[in-house]
Write an enzyme that holds these catalytic residues in place. Sequence first.
Site, PDB file in Angstrom:
ATOM      1  CE  LYS A 187      -1.332  -0.974  -1.557  1.00 38.91           C
ATOM      2  NZ  LYS A 187      -1.164  -0.951  -0.093  1.00 38.91           N
ATOM      3  CE  LYS A 189      -1.196   4.263  -1.951  1.00 37.13           C
ATOM      4  NZ  LYS A 189      -1.772   3.900  -0.626  1.00 37.13           N
ATOM      5  CG  ASP A 217      -4.688   1.443  -0.895  1.00 35.33           C
ATOM      6  OD1 ASP A 217      -5.798   1.842  -0.504  1.00 35.33           O
ATOM      7  OD2 ASP A 217      -3.610   1.759  -0.337  1.00 35.33           O
ATOM      8  CG  ASN A 219      -4.895   5.518   0.177  1.00 37.39           C
ATOM      9  OD1 ASN A 219      -3.989   5.645  -0.644  1.00 37.39           O
ATOM     10  ND2 ASN A 219      -4.716   4.861   1.313  1.00 37.39           N
ATOM     11  CD  GLU A 242      -4.287  -1.339   1.214  1.00 38.76           C
ATOM     12  OE1 GLU A 242      -3.732  -0.462   1.916  1.00 38.76           O
ATOM     13  OE2 GLU A 242      -3.653  -2.086   0.440  1.00 38.76           O
ATOM     14  CG  ASN A 265      -3.172   1.445   5.278  1.00 39.94           C
ATOM     15  OD1 ASN A 265      -3.545   1.226   4.134  1.00 39.94           O
ATOM     16  ND2 ASN A 265      -2.730   2.647   5.657  1.00 39.94           N
ATOM     17  CG  ASP A 289       3.087   0.840   9.331  1.00 41.45           C
ATOM     18  OD1 ASP A 289       4.079   0.911  10.071  1.00 41.45           O
ATOM     19  OD2 ASP A 289       2.951   1.546   8.312  1.00 41.45           O
ATOM     20  CG  HIS A 316       0.643   0.677   5.587  1.00 41.39           C
ATOM     21  ND1 HIS A 316       1.269   1.642   6.354  1.00 41.39           N
ATOM     22  CD2 HIS A 316       0.106   1.332   4.536  1.00 41.39           C
ATOM     23  CE1 HIS A 316       1.095   2.824   5.805  1.00 41.39           C
ATOM     24  NE2 HIS A 316       0.396   2.669   4.699  1.00 41.39           N
ATOM     25  CB  SER A 317       5.125   0.032   2.719  1.00 38.57           C
ATOM     26  OG  SER A 317       6.145   0.889   2.268  1.00 38.57           O
ATOM     27  CG  ASN A 318       3.730   6.429   4.135  1.00 39.85           C
ATOM     28  OD1 ASN A 318       4.114   7.063   3.159  1.00 39.85           O
ATOM     29  ND2 ASN A 318       2.602   6.714   4.764  1.00 39.85           N
ATOM     30  NE  ARG A 399       2.590  11.719   2.238  1.00 39.39           N
ATOM     31  CZ  ARG A 399       2.484  10.426   1.942  1.00 39.39           C
ATOM     32  NH1 ARG A 399       3.149   9.525   2.646  1.00 39.39           N
ATOM     33  NH2 ARG A 399       1.707  10.036   0.946  1.00 39.39           N
TER      34      ARG A 399
END
Length: 419
Positions: A187, A189, A217, A219, A242, A265, A289, A316-318, A399
């Site tokens: 994947k 980003k 992805d 975003n 995505e 997500n 998630d 999903h992940s963070n 963040r």
Amino acid sequence: MLIRDVHVTPVAFRDPPLLNAAGVHEPWALRTIVEVVTDEGLTGLGETYGDLDHLGKVRDAARSLIGLDVYHHNAIYAAVIASVGADVVVDRHGLTGAATHEKTVDRVFSPFEVACLDIKGKAAGRPVVDLLGGKVRDAVPYSAYLFYKWAGHPGEPEDSFGAALDPAGLVEQARMFIGKYGFRSIKLKGGVYPPVEEIEAILALREAFPEHPLRLDPNAAWSVDTSIEVGRALDGVLEYLEDPAPGIENMASVAPLVPMPLATNMCVVTPEHLPTAIQQGAIGVLLLDHHYWGGLLKSSHIATLCSTFGIELSMHSNSHLGISLAAMTHLAAATPAITHDCDTHTPWQDGQDVVAPGALRFVDGAVPVPDGPGLGVELDRDALAVMNEQYEKCGVRSRDDTTYMQSFDPSFSARRPRW
């Protein structure tokens, strides 16, 4: 079995300068570690976001749980609702989509639910996966999660990952992760550079890894027209695209005009979004998630609902630590409908963790389900103390990828769509 005490510990760990549509990761990532202690001496672990606003809500909720039975899921949820209050809705983290009141409650509830499942598993002598219906797979496959990145944070030495600012750098990054962890899908980003450059990067990855499924992805950094152009340009190349465009309506405009399914997500992040998304045909893949879908049990319910309507699932992940990885692995191992490799940031943590080593490992790109009782992981208290001290000293409390990027590039804007 009653909750006697709850410990809430904020932690910070080093994070590389990973670029994304919102800006760039700061040098420190934040998480919150939850320990639920019962009157019978069992302790359960949970993990959640570390932003100061969220941390405050978690601490408030923790106080409201004392005396409740760990088996009374609904009573614990009701206590969290009461602690959050009726008027709070803005509780966001990074790029996890729209804020709603239900999502806020679910985000606060999730680490406590995971900790209680950990306790229930320990009490029964069974792994959490068995409490979710039992294993449908012995190991959960994860994807190589690639980022454009700087060589190091400005003013600091180059980190162990090096720079990746063009297709060649991303291919090298993929080789590093696949060589070390054995990932079998990739994947990227996106949303960082003009779409034509990210198309080139995906094509370079396809040439280098012809057998690996690929995802992109950005975003929600693209307009509807741009999303359609990119989708068509990558016909036959992407497993799914995505969140190319912002919002359910825009995703629904893109979906019938591109050859691959759209995943999200961001535009579907709470149950109230599902009816509209299903009616409009906006998505083909939902990235679960448990951190903001309300824990493991609620996520499994969402998975069943999605299956009913033909929506496929990934995860999903963070930026996260081992408690979250363990919870994700138990959930995915018990969910037949998760048919795409899951996302994880674990490689980017470069060995930093609050769980004792040995219970979690990657084998051919997959994490074998821990077979110990509960989550199957134990807290490394020395590591927890170090990361808590780092939290106290690092100065980061929420963040903010955008402000950090603007400190180096004042002209940067995180507007969506950007292209």
